[in-house]
Design an enzyme around this catalytic site. Sequence first.
Site, PDB file in Angstrom:
ATOM      1  N   ARG A  64       0.737  -1.090   0.045  1.00 34.10           N
ATOM      2  CA  ARG A  64       0.032   0.105   0.035  1.00 34.10           C
ATOM      3  C   ARG A  64       0.851   1.371   0.039  1.00 34.10           C
ATOM      4  O   ARG A  64       2.116   1.222   0.236  1.00 34.10           O
ATOM      5  CB  ARG A  64      -1.079  -0.077   1.228  1.00 34.10           C
TER       6      ARG A  64
ATOM      7  N   LYS B 153      -2.442  -7.697  10.834  1.00 39.69           N
ATOM      8  CA  LYS B 153      -3.710  -7.642  11.383  1.00 39.69           C
ATOM      9  C   LYS B 153      -4.812  -7.248  10.118  1.00 39.69           C
ATOM     10  O   LYS B 153      -5.913  -7.297  10.337  1.00 39.69           O
ATOM     11  CB  LYS B 153      -3.794  -6.665  12.358  1.00 39.69           C
ATOM     12  N   ASP B 154      -4.225  -6.972   8.759  1.00 39.80           N
ATOM     13  CA  ASP B 154      -5.139  -6.506   7.813  1.00 39.80           C
ATOM     14  C   ASP B 154      -5.445  -8.085   7.098  1.00 39.80           C
ATOM     15  O   ASP B 154      -6.260  -7.864   6.149  1.00 39.80           O
ATOM     16  CB  ASP B 154      -4.709  -5.562   7.070  1.00 39.80           C
TER      17      ASP B 154
ATOM     18  N   SER C 198     -12.166   1.577  15.475  1.00 43.44           N
ATOM     19  CA  SER C 198     -11.933   0.027  15.754  1.00 43.44           C
ATOM     20  C   SER C 198     -13.176  -0.276  16.629  1.00 43.44           C
ATOM     21  O   SER C 198     -13.053   0.260  17.733  1.00 43.44           O
ATOM     22  CB  SER C 198     -10.697  -0.252  16.140  1.00 43.44           C
ATOM     23  N   LEU C 199     -13.941  -1.120  16.330  1.00 44.94           N
ATOM     24  CA  LEU C 199     -14.843  -1.793  17.151  1.00 44.94           C
ATOM     25  C   LEU C 199     -14.246  -2.530  18.251  1.00 44.94           C
ATOM     26  O   LEU C 199     -14.649  -2.263  19.510  1.00 44.94           O
ATOM     27  CB  LEU C 199     -15.788  -2.775  16.387  1.00 44.94           C
ATOM     28  N   ARG C 200     -13.289  -2.994  18.153  1.00 43.99           N
ATOM     29  CA  ARG C 200     -12.661  -3.820  19.110  1.00 43.99           C
ATOM     30  C   ARG C 200     -12.196  -2.753  20.060  1.00 43.99           C
ATOM     31  O   ARG C 200     -12.402  -2.853  21.495  1.00 43.99           O
ATOM     32  CB  ARG C 200     -11.139  -4.510  18.534  1.00 43.99           C
ATOM     33  N   ARG C 201     -11.324  -1.483  19.700  1.00 45.02           N
ATOM     34  CA  ARG C 201     -10.881  -0.576  20.669  1.00 45.02           C
ATOM     35  C   ARG C 201     -11.973   0.034  21.553  1.00 45.02           C
ATOM     36  O   ARG C 201     -11.874   0.092  22.673  1.00 45.02           O
ATOM     37  CB  ARG C 201      -9.999   0.560  20.126  1.00 45.02           C
TER      38      ARG C 201
ATOM     39  N   ARG D 139     -10.478   8.030  11.128  1.00 51.31           N
ATOM     40  CA  ARG D 139     -10.061   7.022  10.032  1.00 51.31           C
ATOM     41  C   ARG D 139      -8.637   8.026   9.537  1.00 51.31           C
ATOM     42  O   ARG D 139      -8.479   9.223   9.666  1.00 51.31           O
ATOM     43  CB  ARG D 139     -10.824   7.078   8.793  1.00 51.31           C
TER      44      ARG D 139
ATOM     45  N   ASN E  62      -4.260   8.038   7.709  1.00 49.80           N
ATOM     46  CA  ASN E  62      -3.024   7.427   8.044  1.00 49.80           C
ATOM     47  C   ASN E  62      -2.634   7.959   9.288  1.00 49.80           C
ATOM     48  O   ASN E  62      -3.352   8.658   9.813  1.00 49.80           O
ATOM     49  CB  ASN E  62      -2.240   7.892   7.036  1.00 49.80           C
ATOM     50  N   VAL E  63      -1.621   7.528  10.111  1.00 47.56           N
ATOM     51  CA  VAL E  63      -0.959   7.787  11.374  1.00 47.56           C
ATOM     52  C   VAL E  63      -0.931   9.254  11.470  1.00 47.56           C
ATOM     53  O   VAL E  63      -1.453   9.958  12.226  1.00 47.56           O
ATOM     54  CB  VAL E  63       0.296   6.941  11.602  1.00 47.56           C
TER      55      VAL E  63
ATOM     56  N   THR F 145      -2.202  11.472   9.775  1.00 50.34           N
ATOM     57  CA  THR F 145      -3.528  12.285   9.527  1.00 50.34           C
ATOM     58  C   THR F 145      -4.383  12.304  11.077  1.00 50.34           C
ATOM     59  O   THR F 145      -4.697  13.407  11.407  1.00 50.34           O
ATOM     60  CB  THR F 145      -4.444  11.647   8.303  1.00 50.34           C
ATOM     61  N   ARG F 146      -4.187  11.111  11.688  1.00 54.73           N
ATOM     62  CA  ARG F 146      -4.729  10.918  13.018  1.00 54.73           C
ATOM     63  C   ARG F 146      -4.218  11.956  13.889  1.00 54.73           C
ATOM     64  O   ARG F 146      -4.732  12.329  14.750  1.00 54.73           O
ATOM     65  CB  ARG F 146      -4.758   9.492  13.409  1.00 54.73           C
TER      66      ARG F 146
ATOM     67  N   CYS G 249     -11.299  -8.477  10.346  1.00 51.44           N
ATOM     68  CA  CYS G 249     -10.268  -7.358  10.853  1.00 51.44           C
ATOM     69  C   CYS G 249     -11.225  -6.403  11.521  1.00 51.44           C
ATOM     70  O   CYS G 249     -10.577  -5.687  12.341  1.00 51.44           O
ATOM     71  CB  CYS G 249      -9.568  -6.849   9.882  1.00 51.44           C
TER      72      CYS G 249
END
Length: 296
Positions: free
Chosen positions: A6, A76-77, A119-122, A139, A141-142, A144-145, A231
């Site tokens: 990617r 994890k993807d 993330s639903l998990r988080r 959402r 990239n790192v 951007t967050r 995922c």
Amino acid sequence: MVIGSRGSPLALWQARHMQAKLADFGVESRIEVIKTTGDKITDVPLAKVGGKGLFTKEIEEALLAGSIDVAVHSLKDVPSEIPPGLTLAAIPEREDPRDALVGRPLEELGDGARVGTSSLRRASQLRAMGQGIRIEMLRGNVDTRLRKLDEGNYDAIVLAAAGLIRLGWENRIRELLPPSIMCPAVGQGALAMETRIEGDACELVRKLDHAESRAAITAERALLATLEGGCQVPIGGYATVHDGSIYLRAIVAAPDGSRAVKGEIRGTDPAALGVALAEDLLSRGAREILDEAYAA
């Protein structure tokens, strides 16, 4: 050798890191950037998009077509089912698998605190803490967050520690969340090097495999496969290996944090451990939680 990746800064760092490792074995390579479905959808929570392989499908198609020789993924993807003809030739040594809070630490996140994650998990595990944390979608990239946090849109955001460390931003980590509080995603912190089963690339890439990381990941992915989870579901699974013994912990949590089924297991057969723990969780209510999450 052509490496498929990617195009995000983190994905390219990972591809270049593996390119350097291959160069140590005298393998020359170049990187081919491939845009995936997950990269194209930036304004919707991934859990609502549905489907598997959002960040891997197009790269795996390039592998099968022969236009690239090896794919470098965040593990994890990678869905629990690999397309026929392909294999995870190497799982290099894992980076820190924990989740990290950037911004305020957990003890400062009281009622109404805005925490960014898609993330639903988080989200489910944060809600289950009972602190009244407000989850808001995040959402990108790192970088951007981090920018959105710095602009004041959130009190804290949750990111994988591995990504921050790899990009040189470990100084932004305010708190590392232990797996007992925030169980990581299956495969978090690990990379996957995927190749065709047949051919020289597979044999060359296998030299980068790390036995303990593979054993831990095998247990986690067997858990995920048995739970039939993708995922983007509220499932956490994390295994460690000590003196040949594998310790696997897992959680299936309702998205609203109202219920959670947890378990742990020890043994030496990674795949069997993952299946056994998943079946235990399913027998204690995980199936109902997952059915509700999928129907939402």
